[in-house]
Design a protein around this motif. Sequence first.
Motif, PDB file in Angstrom:
ATOM      1  N   LEU A  95      18.486   7.141 -28.272  1.00 23.13           N
ATOM      2  CA  LEU A  95      18.958   5.751 -28.289  1.00 23.13           C
ATOM      3  C   LEU A  95      18.636   5.014 -26.988  1.00 23.13           C
ATOM      4  N   ALA A  96      18.826   5.680 -25.862  1.00 25.07           N
ATOM      5  CA  ALA A  96      18.672   5.028 -24.565  1.00 25.07           C
ATOM      6  C   ALA A  96      17.223   4.903 -24.109  1.00 25.07           C
ATOM      7  N   LEU A  97      16.374   5.869 -24.509  1.00 25.97           N
ATOM      8  CA  LEU A  97      15.029   5.923 -23.934  1.00 25.97           C
ATOM      9  C   LEU A  97      13.882   5.858 -24.939  1.00 25.97           C
ATOM     10  N   SER A  98      14.147   5.998 -26.207  1.00 24.46           N
ATOM     11  CA  SER A  98      13.069   6.089 -27.210  1.00 24.46           C
ATOM     12  C   SER A  98      11.942   6.978 -26.683  1.00 24.46           C
ATOM     13  N   PRO A  99      12.262   8.229 -26.375  1.00 20.39           N
ATOM     14  CA  PRO A  99      11.286   9.091 -25.709  1.00 20.39           C
ATOM     15  C   PRO A  99      10.106   9.481 -26.594  1.00 20.39           C
ATOM     16  N   GLU A 100       8.987   9.727 -25.938  1.00 25.81           N
ATOM     17  CA  GLU A 100       7.811  10.263 -26.619  1.00 25.81           C
ATOM     18  C   GLU A 100       8.004  11.750 -26.877  1.00 25.81           C
ATOM     19  N   TYR A 101       8.780  12.380 -26.020  1.00 31.82           N
ATOM     20  CA  TYR A 101       9.096  13.797 -26.172  1.00 31.82           C
ATOM     21  C   TYR A 101      10.499  14.006 -25.637  1.00 31.82           C
ATOM     22  N   CYS A 102      11.281  14.790 -26.337  1.00 33.18           N
ATOM     23  CA  CYS A 102      12.646  15.072 -25.903  1.00 33.18           C
ATOM     24  C   CYS A 102      13.025  16.473 -26.348  1.00 33.18           C
ATOM     25  N   HIS A 153      26.078  24.655 -20.012  1.00 40.21           N
ATOM     26  CA  HIS A 153      24.838  24.544 -19.248  1.00 40.21           C
ATOM     27  C   HIS A 153      23.719  24.047 -20.177  1.00 40.21           C
ATOM     28  N   PHE A 154      23.094  22.934 -19.771  1.00 37.44           N
ATOM     29  CA  PHE A 154      22.033  22.360 -20.584  1.00 37.44           C
ATOM     30  C   PHE A 154      20.824  22.012 -19.734  1.00 37.44           C
ATOM     31  N   LYS A 155      19.683  22.040 -20.377  1.00 36.55           N
ATOM     32  CA  LYS A 155      18.424  21.630 -19.748  1.00 36.55           C
ATOM     33  C   LYS A 155      17.822  20.548 -20.635  1.00 36.55           C
ATOM     34  N   ILE A 156      17.454  19.431 -20.017  1.00 40.58           N
ATOM     35  CA  ILE A 156      16.793  18.388 -20.780  1.00 40.58           C
ATOM     36  C   ILE A 156      15.390  18.156 -20.225  1.00 40.58           C
ATOM     37  N   VAL A 157      14.475  17.936 -21.136  1.00 42.42           N
ATOM     38  CA  VAL A 157      13.115  17.531 -20.809  1.00 42.42           C
ATOM     39  C   VAL A 157      12.887  16.252 -21.595  1.00 42.42           C
ATOM     40  N   VAL A 158      12.661  15.165 -20.898  1.00 41.81           N
ATOM     41  CA  VAL A 158      12.492  13.893 -21.586  1.00 41.81           C
ATOM     42  C   VAL A 158      11.316  13.123 -20.986  1.00 41.81           C
ATOM     43  N   VAL A 159      10.477  12.623 -21.886  1.00 39.41           N
ATOM     44  CA  VAL A 159       9.286  11.868 -21.508  1.00 39.41           C
ATOM     45  C   VAL A 159       9.427  10.469 -22.101  1.00 39.41           C
ATOM     46  N   SER A 160       9.417   9.475 -21.225  1.00 35.35           N
ATOM     47  CA  SER A 160       9.618   8.110 -21.702  1.00 35.35           C
ATOM     48  C   SER A 160       8.873   7.099 -20.831  1.00 35.35           C
TER      49      SER A 160
END
Length: 100
Positions: free
Chosen positions: A14-21, A38-45
């Motif tokens: 919703l916040a980033l409309s990522p190309e990859y998440c 514990h979480f890991k996020i990978v986000v491409v925007s």
Amino acid sequence: MPSMENHLINQLDLALSPEYCEVSNESSQHSGPATESHFKIVVVSPTFDEMKLIDRHRFINKLFAEELKHIHALAMHTYSPEEWKKRQIAPNSPECSSKK
């Protein structure tokens, strides 16, 4: 009730409309009984195109201000599309020192 992992994905979408998440629940790799700690996020925007790394992390911290009251650790890997094109993979999370 949806899992925290799904909630994080939905909020990033919703916040980033990522190309990859990618959101990974890494709680099982850490000591203690918590299953969503514990979480890991990978986000491409494209939102990150003109942002410094610290500003990207501040953006994520602000986005998840409420959630971070319940999450012990959130590893953030934030990339612009151009950075991701060169990289294509995020670093592995370090091993938990209390689980050795």
